[in-house]
Design an enzyme around this catalytic site. Structure first.
Site, PDB file in Angstrom:
ATOM      1  N   CYS A  17       0.858  -1.184   0.000  1.00 22.70           N
ATOM      2  CA  CYS A  17       0.000   0.000   0.000  1.00 22.70           C
ATOM      3  C   CYS A  17       0.893   1.231   0.000  1.00 22.70           C
ATOM      4  O   CYS A  17       1.735   1.392   0.900  1.00 22.70           O
ATOM      5  CB  CYS A  17      -0.865  -0.039   1.260  1.00 22.70           C
ATOM      6  SG  CYS A  17      -1.844   1.440   1.512  1.00 22.70           S
TER       7      CYS A  17
ATOM      8  N   CYS B 110      -0.352   3.557  -6.604  1.00 23.04           N
ATOM      9  CA  CYS B 110      -1.370   2.968  -5.716  1.00 23.04           C
ATOM     10  C   CYS B 110      -1.525   1.531  -6.194  1.00 23.04           C
ATOM     11  O   CYS B 110      -1.640   1.289  -7.405  1.00 23.04           O
ATOM     12  CB  CYS B 110      -2.686   3.716  -5.831  1.00 23.04           C
ATOM     13  SG  CYS B 110      -4.068   2.886  -5.009  1.00 23.04           S
TER      14      CYS B 110
HETATM   15  N1  DGL Z   1      -3.891   0.504  -2.431  1.00 21.69           N
HETATM   16  C1  DGL Z   1      -3.502   1.520  -1.538  1.00 21.69           C
HETATM   17  C2  DGL Z   1      -2.360   2.348  -2.039  1.00 21.69           C
HETATM   18  O1  DGL Z   1      -1.473   1.790  -2.666  1.00 21.69           O
HETATM   19  C3  DGL Z   1      -4.615   2.251  -0.796  1.00 21.69           C
HETATM   20  C4  DGL Z   1      -5.651   2.892  -1.622  1.00 21.69           C
HETATM   21  C5  DGL Z   1      -6.797   3.451  -0.806  1.00 21.69           C
HETATM   22  O2  DGL Z   1      -7.371   2.718  -0.016  1.00 21.69           O
HETATM   23  O3  DGL Z   1      -7.114   4.643  -0.962  1.00 21.69           O
HETATM   24  O4  DGL Z   1      -2.247   3.520  -1.808  1.00 21.69           O
END
Ligand code: DGL
Length: 262
Positions: A76, A190
Site C-alpha cells: 500500500c 497505488c
Molecule cells: N492501495 C492503496 C495504495 O497503494 C490504498 C488505496 C486506498 O485505499 O485509498 O495507496
C-alpha cells in the site's frame, strides 16, 4: 506442514489493491506462507487523515505480531507515505517492514534523464505527503515530478466499475494531466491501479512503472530460503468477504475457505 515464522510474510492494504503485490511475490517465490490483510472496512485509505491511516496500519501490524509474523510488506503506497515513518521505530524489534515507495524509488528512476517528466498517479493522501517526489529525487534530483490525485480510482476497482462511462471519463481526465506534462513515465503509485492498466494503456500510450514487480524482487532477494518447502495463502478482511472475493479475481482466485473476516 508447520508454518515457520521466518518464512511467513504479512502483506497489508486497504483492500484488493495489495493483491497486485502478493501476486508478483507469489509468482517468483511460492515457497512462503503468505498472510494478506485487506482492511476493507476502512477502504479507501487515500481520503482519510494521516492520523486515521496511522491507526489502521498500527492495528494491522499488531494483528501480524499476534500471528508471529516477522516480515511485513506494505502493499500500500498510502500507508508507506503517511504511516511508515512514524511506525518503523516502534515496531523495529518485532517486525521487519518493507515500505513500498521507499523500497522501489531507486528502480523507478532508472533510465530517466535530467528534465524527464514523471507522473505519479496516487491517492490524495499519498500525493499530499509528497513522499514519491522526495524519494525519487534522492536518486535523480533533476527529473520533473508531477503528482496526480486520482481519488475515485480505488472505488472503481473495489466495486468493479470498469465499464462505467463515468469511470472512463475520470481516468481520461487524470491521464490528460500526465499528457499535458509530457510524462515520459507514469508510476502506478497505488496498488489498486494495476487493475486498471489496460484502460490506461488504451487511453495514453506511455511507459508505465508498476512498483509491485520491483518490491517483490527486493523481498525475494532478502528472504528467499530454498530449503523451505511450505507454501500457503491466507487472506483476512475486515468487512464483507464476498465483495473481496469478487474484486480479487484479476490477481487471485481467492476461495471462501482461504478467507477469514476479522
Ligand atoms: N492501495 C492503496 C495504495 O497503494 C490504498 C488505496 C486506498 O485505499 O485509498 O495507496
Amino acid at each position: 506442514m508447520t508454518i515457520e515464522k521466518e518464512n511467513s510474510i504479512g502483506l497489508l492494504d486497504s483492500g484488493v489493491g495489495g493483491l497486485s503485490v502478493l501476486s508478483e511475490l507469489y509468482k517468483i517465490m511460492p515457497n512462503k506462507d503468505y498472510f494478506f490483510f485487506g482492511d476493507t472496512k476502512n477502504v479507501p485509505y487515500g481520503t482519510k487523515t494521516p492520523k486515521e491511516i496511522f491507526k489502521y496500519t498500527k492495528d494491522i501490524l499488531n494483528f501480524f505480531i499476534s500471528k508471529n509474523i516477522k516480515t511485513v510488506v506494505f502493499a500500500c503506497n498510502t500507508t508507506s507515505a503517511v504511516a511508515y515513518d512514524d511506525l518503523v521505530d516502534f515496531f523495529k524489534d518485532k517486525i521487519k517492514i518493507y515500505p513500498l515507495i521507499q523500497s522501489i524509488a531507486k528502480n523507478a528512476t532508472e533510465g530517466l534523464k535530467d528534465n524527464d517528466s514523471v507522473a505519479i498517479l496516487a491517492t490524495k493522501a499519498t500525493i499530499n505527503s509528497k513522499k514519491y517526489e522526495t524519494e525519487l529525487k534522492k536518486y535523480n534530483p533533476k527529473i520533473n515530478t508531477y503528482g496526480i490525485d486520482c481519488s475515485g480510482f480505488v472505488e472503481i476497482v473495489e466495486h468493479r466499475l470498469y465499464n462505467d462511462p463515468q469511470s472512463i471519463d475520470l481516468i481520461k481526465e487524470k491521464l490528460e494531466i500526465a499528457k499535458k506534462h509530457n510524462a515520459k513515465r507514469i508510476i502506478l503509485g497505488c496498488t489498486h491501479y494495476p487493475y486498471l492498466i489496460n484502460l490506461f494503456k488504451n487511453i495514453l500510450d506511455v511507459e508505465y512503472f508498476n512498483p509491485a514487480k520491483t518490491i517483490a524482487q527486493i523481498v525475494k532477494n532478502e528472504t528467499y530460503d530454498e530449503n523451505y518447502k511450505g507454501s500457503s495463502l491466507n487472506f483476512y478482511v475486515s468487512d464483507d468477504p464476498k465483495q473481496f472475493i469478487l474484486s480479487a479475481k484479476t490477481f487471485f482466485d481467492v476461495k471462501e475457505a482461504q478467507l477469514v473476516k476479522i
